[in-house]
Design an enzyme around this catalytic site. Structure first.
Site, mmCIF file in Angstrom:
data_model
loop_
_atom_site.group_PDB
_atom_site.id
_atom_site.type_symbol
_atom_site.label_atom_id
_atom_site.label_comp_id
_atom_site.label_asym_id
_atom_site.label_seq_id
_atom_site.Cartn_x
_atom_site.Cartn_y
_atom_site.Cartn_z
ATOM 1 N N CYS A 185 -14.428 1.584 7.709
ATOM 2 C CA CYS A 185 -15.772 1.003 7.670
ATOM 3 C C CYS A 185 -15.635 -0.397 7.087
ATOM 4 O O CYS A 185 -14.809 -0.626 6.209
ATOM 5 C CB CYS A 185 -16.681 1.859 6.790
ATOM 6 S SG CYS A 185 -18.303 1.121 6.461
ATOM 7 N N CYS B 6 -19.310 -2.991 3.528
ATOM 8 C CA CYS B 6 -19.421 -3.677 2.234
ATOM 9 C C CYS B 6 -18.736 -5.041 2.244
ATOM 10 O O CYS B 6 -18.944 -5.854 1.343
ATOM 11 C CB CYS B 6 -18.911 -2.807 1.087
ATOM 12 S SG CYS B 6 -17.145 -2.454 1.130
ATOM 13 N N ASP C 76 0.829 -1.194 0.000
ATOM 14 C CA ASP C 76 0.000 0.000 0.000
ATOM 15 C C ASP C 76 0.875 1.260 0.000
ATOM 16 O O ASP C 76 0.438 2.319 0.439
ATOM 17 C CB ASP C 76 -0.882 -0.049 1.268
ATOM 18 C CG ASP C 76 -2.066 0.876 1.206
ATOM 19 O OD1 ASP C 76 -2.178 1.615 0.226
ATOM 20 O OD2 ASP C 76 -2.853 0.872 2.161
ATOM 21 N N CYS D 200 -17.319 7.436 0.573
ATOM 22 C CA CYS D 200 -16.986 6.230 1.357
ATOM 23 C C CYS D 200 -16.601 6.613 2.791
ATOM 24 O O CYS D 200 -15.777 7.503 3.012
ATOM 25 C CB CYS D 200 -15.839 5.499 0.665
ATOM 26 S SG CYS D 200 -15.256 4.045 1.562
HETATM 27 C C1 B12 Z 1 -7.035 4.538 -2.385
HETATM 28 C C2 B12 Z 1 -7.382 3.340 -1.531
HETATM 29 C C3 B12 Z 1 -8.545 3.382 -0.785
HETATM 30 C C4 B12 Z 1 -9.602 4.454 -1.003
HETATM 31 C C5 B12 Z 1 -10.372 4.139 -2.308
HETATM 32 C C6 B12 Z 1 -10.816 2.653 -2.389
HETATM 33 C C7 B12 Z 1 -11.182 2.189 -3.779
HETATM 34 N N1 B12 Z 1 -12.038 1.188 -3.834
HETATM 35 O O1 B12 Z 1 -10.683 2.698 -4.756
HETATM 36 C C8 B12 Z 1 -10.437 4.345 0.306
HETATM 37 C C9 B12 Z 1 -9.874 5.318 1.340
HETATM 38 C C10 B12 Z 1 -11.923 4.607 0.153
HETATM 39 C C11 B12 Z 1 -10.103 2.909 0.727
HETATM 40 C C12 B12 Z 1 -10.908 2.156 1.528
HETATM 41 C C13 B12 Z 1 -10.614 0.856 1.913
HETATM 42 N N2 B12 Z 1 -9.451 0.209 1.730
HETATM 43 CO CO1 B12 Z 1 -8.038 0.860 0.556
HETATM 44 N N3 B12 Z 1 -6.690 1.245 -0.670
HETATM 45 C C14 B12 Z 1 -6.517 2.220 -1.496
HETATM 46 C C15 B12 Z 1 -5.280 1.995 -2.368
HETATM 47 C C16 B12 Z 1 -4.130 2.859 -1.839
HETATM 48 C C17 B12 Z 1 -5.512 2.247 -3.864
HETATM 49 C C18 B12 Z 1 -6.833 1.644 -4.413
HETATM 50 C C19 B12 Z 1 -7.057 2.030 -5.855
HETATM 51 O O2 B12 Z 1 -6.184 1.847 -6.670
HETATM 52 N N4 B12 Z 1 -8.223 2.594 -6.173
HETATM 53 C C20 B12 Z 1 -8.558 2.937 -7.523
HETATM 54 C C21 B12 Z 1 -9.700 2.051 -7.976
HETATM 55 C C22 B12 Z 1 -10.019 2.262 -9.461
HETATM 56 O O3 B12 Z 1 -9.193 0.750 -7.831
HETATM 57 P P1 B12 Z 1 -9.935 -0.375 -7.000
HETATM 58 O O4 B12 Z 1 -11.110 0.108 -6.270
HETATM 59 O O5 B12 Z 1 -8.873 -1.127 -6.258
HETATM 60 O O6 B12 Z 1 -10.584 -1.124 -8.224
HETATM 61 C C23 B12 Z 1 -10.012 -2.163 -8.919
HETATM 62 C C24 B12 Z 1 -11.118 -3.197 -9.157
HETATM 63 O O7 B12 Z 1 -12.346 -2.742 -8.683
HETATM 64 C C25 B12 Z 1 -11.037 -3.491 -10.602
HETATM 65 N N5 B12 Z 1 -12.200 -3.213 -11.416
HETATM 66 C C26 B12 Z 1 -12.629 -2.047 -11.857
HETATM 67 N N6 B12 Z 1 -13.673 -2.228 -12.666
HETATM 68 C C27 B12 Z 1 -13.899 -3.548 -12.731
HETATM 69 C C28 B12 Z 1 -14.856 -4.256 -13.407
HETATM 70 C C29 B12 Z 1 -14.868 -5.644 -13.300
HETATM 71 C C30 B12 Z 1 -15.900 -6.419 -14.025
HETATM 72 C C31 B12 Z 1 -13.913 -6.289 -12.467
HETATM 73 C C32 B12 Z 1 -13.905 -7.766 -12.308
HETATM 74 C C33 B12 Z 1 -12.952 -5.522 -11.767
HETATM 75 C C34 B12 Z 1 -12.965 -4.172 -11.925
HETATM 76 O O8 B12 Z 1 -9.981 -2.763 -11.141
HETATM 77 C C35 B12 Z 1 -9.665 -1.665 -10.336
HETATM 78 C C36 B12 Z 1 -8.235 -1.307 -10.606
HETATM 79 O O9 B12 Z 1 -7.372 -2.363 -10.227
HETATM 80 C C37 B12 Z 1 -5.028 0.465 -2.137
HETATM 81 C C38 B12 Z 1 -3.556 0.038 -2.182
HETATM 82 C C39 B12 Z 1 -3.073 -0.010 -3.625
HETATM 83 N N7 B12 Z 1 -1.998 0.667 -3.932
HETATM 84 O O10 B12 Z 1 -3.698 -0.655 -4.463
HETATM 85 C C40 B12 Z 1 -5.682 0.190 -0.763
HETATM 86 C C41 B12 Z 1 -6.445 -1.132 -0.608
HETATM 87 C C42 B12 Z 1 -7.282 -1.321 -1.847
HETATM 88 N N8 B12 Z 1 -7.315 -0.865 0.523
HETATM 89 C C43 B12 Z 1 -7.503 -1.877 1.286
HETATM 90 C C44 B12 Z 1 -8.401 -1.891 2.388
HETATM 91 C C45 B12 Z 1 -8.228 -3.023 3.398
HETATM 92 C C46 B12 Z 1 -9.399 -0.927 2.497
HETATM 93 C C47 B12 Z 1 -10.620 -0.940 3.425
HETATM 94 C C48 B12 Z 1 -11.234 -2.322 3.660
HETATM 95 C C49 B12 Z 1 -10.234 -0.278 4.773
HETATM 96 C C50 B12 Z 1 -11.409 -0.083 5.713
HETATM 97 N N9 B12 Z 1 -11.914 -1.106 6.376
HETATM 98 O O11 B12 Z 1 -11.869 1.030 5.900
HETATM 99 C C51 B12 Z 1 -11.592 -0.009 2.647
HETATM 100 C C52 B12 Z 1 -12.438 -0.791 1.625
HETATM 101 C C53 B12 Z 1 -13.366 0.093 0.831
HETATM 102 C C54 B12 Z 1 -13.560 -0.458 -0.596
HETATM 103 N N10 B12 Z 1 -14.689 -1.091 -0.843
HETATM 104 O O12 B12 Z 1 -12.646 -0.278 -1.424
HETATM 105 C C55 B12 Z 1 -6.743 -3.108 0.807
HETATM 106 C C56 B12 Z 1 -7.740 -4.033 0.088
HETATM 107 C C57 B12 Z 1 -7.456 -5.523 0.183
HETATM 108 C C58 B12 Z 1 -8.530 -6.302 -0.548
HETATM 109 N N11 B12 Z 1 -8.837 -7.490 -0.029
HETATM 110 O O13 B12 Z 1 -9.115 -5.871 -1.524
HETATM 111 C C59 B12 Z 1 -5.662 -2.431 -0.156
HETATM 112 C C60 B12 Z 1 -5.237 -3.281 -1.346
HETATM 113 C C61 B12 Z 1 -4.443 -2.085 0.754
HETATM 114 C C62 B12 Z 1 -3.576 -3.309 1.073
HETATM 115 N N12 B12 Z 1 -2.319 -3.307 0.645
HETATM 116 O O14 B12 Z 1 -3.999 -4.275 1.681
HETATM 117 N N13 B12 Z 1 -8.947 2.484 0.147
HETATM 118 S S1 SF4 Z 2 -20.730 -11.326 -3.481
HETATM 119 FE FE1 SF4 Z 2 -22.329 -9.754 -3.156
HETATM 120 S S2 SF4 Z 2 -21.676 -8.590 -1.306
HETATM 121 FE FE2 SF4 Z 2 -19.867 -9.783 -2.033
HETATM 122 S S3 SF4 Z 2 -18.746 -8.302 -3.326
HETATM 123 FE FE3 SF4 Z 2 -20.088 -9.514 -4.697
HETATM 124 S S4 SF4 Z 2 -21.980 -8.262 -4.856
HETATM 125 FE FE4 SF4 Z 2 -20.820 -7.479 -3.091
#
Ligand code: B12
Ligand code: SF4
Length: 351
Positions: free
Chosen positions: A244, A247, A136, A217
């Site tokens: 949080c 989800c 991260d 979020c």
């Molecule tokens: C910025 C960030 C946040 C931001 C934005 C989160 C977000 N979803 O973007 C905030 C502050 C909100 C956040 C919250 C959390 N985070 Co955070 N965060 C990051 C960080 C630094 C970057 C994430 C990122 O690149 N976001 C940009 C978006 C576009 O990427 P993404 O959401 O990851 O989406 C990917 C997929 O959804 C996929 N995707 C997109 N479209 C589609 C469509 C299809 C069909 C499919 C299959 C996939 C797909 O591709 C995207 C790009 O890879 C990473 C570490 C890292 N460098 O990766 C940690 C990371 C994602 N976070 C983590 C954690 C633990 C959390 C929280 C659970 C913490 C908490 N309990 O509060 C929450 C979860 C909220 C959530 N649902 O994401 C972990 C997640 C581990 C995991 N099992 O996924 C990471 C990887 C850190 C780590 N090293 O462990 N986070």
């Molecule tokens: S299984 Fe249901 S609750 Fe879990 S990530 Fe997919 S849509 Fe969300």
């Protein structure tokens, strides 16, 4: 270097010995959802997280981070620990801290072990290997890399979900210049027609499947946002004061499969996981550091946490909080003052 599949097996065995629950290897190539990330930035979903929008192309391909990279070793560590007692967790006079922050900061736990893994690779396999370790901490799309390395699938909540572990997983990566044997992405385990996470998000931050608007979020609002929380989002935050889990906690994969991993470095302790809101509001900065200094909660900083605490007190609605909120509305940091005034208004108008 010895044959790639033998080397990859050695790396995986050592990773397990170091306490990683999952390990997989991906080629260092452009990630599959690079465009989705670009669209996310364009839509403004990064909010104030400027680091997420800087040099976006670097995040899309690990070779732009380490040009010599040929492979990415991706590790995961479960952060599930036993469920808290419902009487404490459901008490609105207590603030909820997300599970990942229930103890030692994961960066401090995973990073030294990833470095040990790199040292192993250099000592036992190839002394010339170049590497970089990230937890991260760098411009990588870690979930996409984990997907490529066979560590799980990506759910509609945007989390990496392993079909036998759920999503309470931390991720870490080692970019290495060595060619290794690559794992195939997992094809089992999908969301299907489920939409529980989208339906449950209190603030509607999951604006569509796989699309999280960080600006809504609760994790972003309570941890990353340094300024005022938008008024319309304060009530739905309930008593979450740091991060949080909604989800993930509603997700059937996580509900069924989450389990404690090899490195059980988190544990439920009421003072850190569901602290009394009034007690937190009385903490001075030194007391804040003593309680949370080694945990991820330090990221919100003292005033940031107090801002979240007064919002939760407003949502709790208990008139017993009025004297402490009155004090906070006059004596404290401007950010806390404004939120305390909001909380007072909320309690009085409900009464
Ligand atoms: C910025 C960030 C946040 C931001 C934005 C989160 C977000 N979803 O973007 C905030 C502050 C909100 C956040 C919250 C959390 N985070 Co955070 N965060 C990051 C960080 C630094 C970057 C994430 C990122 O690149 N976001 C940009 C978006 C576009 O990427 P993404 O959401 O990851 O989406 C990917 C997929 O959804 C996929 N995707 C997109 N479209 C589609 C469509 C299809 C069909 C499919 C299959 C996939 C797909 O591709 C995207 C790009 O890879 C990473 C570490 C890292 N460098 O990766 C940690 C990371 C994602 N976070 C983590 C954690 C633990 C959390 C929280 C659970 C913490 C908490 N309990 O509060 C929450 C979860 C909220 C959530 N649902 O994401 C972990 C997640 C581990 C995991 N099992 O996924 C990471 C990887 C850190 C780590 N090293 O462990 N986070
Ligand atoms: S299984 Fe249901 S609750 Fe879990 S990530 Fe997919 S849509 Fe969300």
């Amino acid at each position: 270097m010895a044959n790639t599949s033998h080397v990859s097996t050695l790396i995986k065995e050592y990773a397990a010995a170091l306490g990683f629950d999952l390990v997989g290897i991906a080629p260092a190539t452009r990630v599959p959802h690079a465009e989705a990330y670009g669209a996310w930035v364009e839509a403004g979903y990064a909010g104030d997280m400027a680091y997420m929008t800087r040099e976006p192309e670097r995040r899309q391909d690990p070779r732009l981070v380490l040009p010599e990279a040929r492979s990415v070793v991706v590790v995961a560590v479960s952060y599930f620990t036993a469920d808290p007692p419902a009487a404490l967790w459901d008490d609105p006079a207590r603030g909820r801290v997300a599970r990942y922050a229930w103890g030692q900061d994961y960066h401090d736990v995973l990073t030294p072990r990833l470095r040990q893994l790199a040292g192993f690779l250099q000592r036992h396999v190839d002394g010339t290997v170049l590497w970089r370790a990230y937890v991260d901490t760098g411009p990588l799309l870690e979930r996409d890399l984990a997907l490529m390395a066979g560590l799980g699938f990506i759910g509609k909540n945007t989390c990496l979900i392993h079909p036998e572990w759920g999503s309470y997983l931390f991720l870490g990566e080692l970019l290495v210049s060595a060619e290794l044997a690559y794992d195939a992405p997992i094809t089992t385990g999908i969301c299907g027609r489920c939409t529980r996470c989208l339906d449950a998000c209190p603030t509607g931050a999951l604006v569509a499947p796989y699309r999280l608007d960080s600006r809504k979020c609760i994790s972003y609002l309570t941890i990353e946002l340094r300024t005022a929380i938008p008024q319309a989002l304060r009530a739905p935050m309930g008593n979450w004061i740091f991060g949080c889990d909604v989800c993930q906690s509603v997700c059937p994969w996580t509900r069924r499969f989450a389990r404690t991993g090899r490195q059980d470095f988190l544990s439920f302790e009421p003072a850190r996981c569901v602290p009394s809101l009034l007690e937190l509001l009385a903490l001075d900065e030194a007391q804040f550091r003593a309680r949370f200094g080694r945990t991820p909660v330090r990221r919100s900083k003292w005033h940031g946490l107090l801002r979240n605490v007064v919002v939760a007190l407003g949502n709790c609605g208990d008139p017993a909080a009025i004297p402490a909120l009155q004090h906070a509305a006059t004596e404290s940091h401007p950010l806390v003052r404004e939120h305390a005034a909001w909380a007072l208004h909320r309690i009085r108008s409900a009464g």
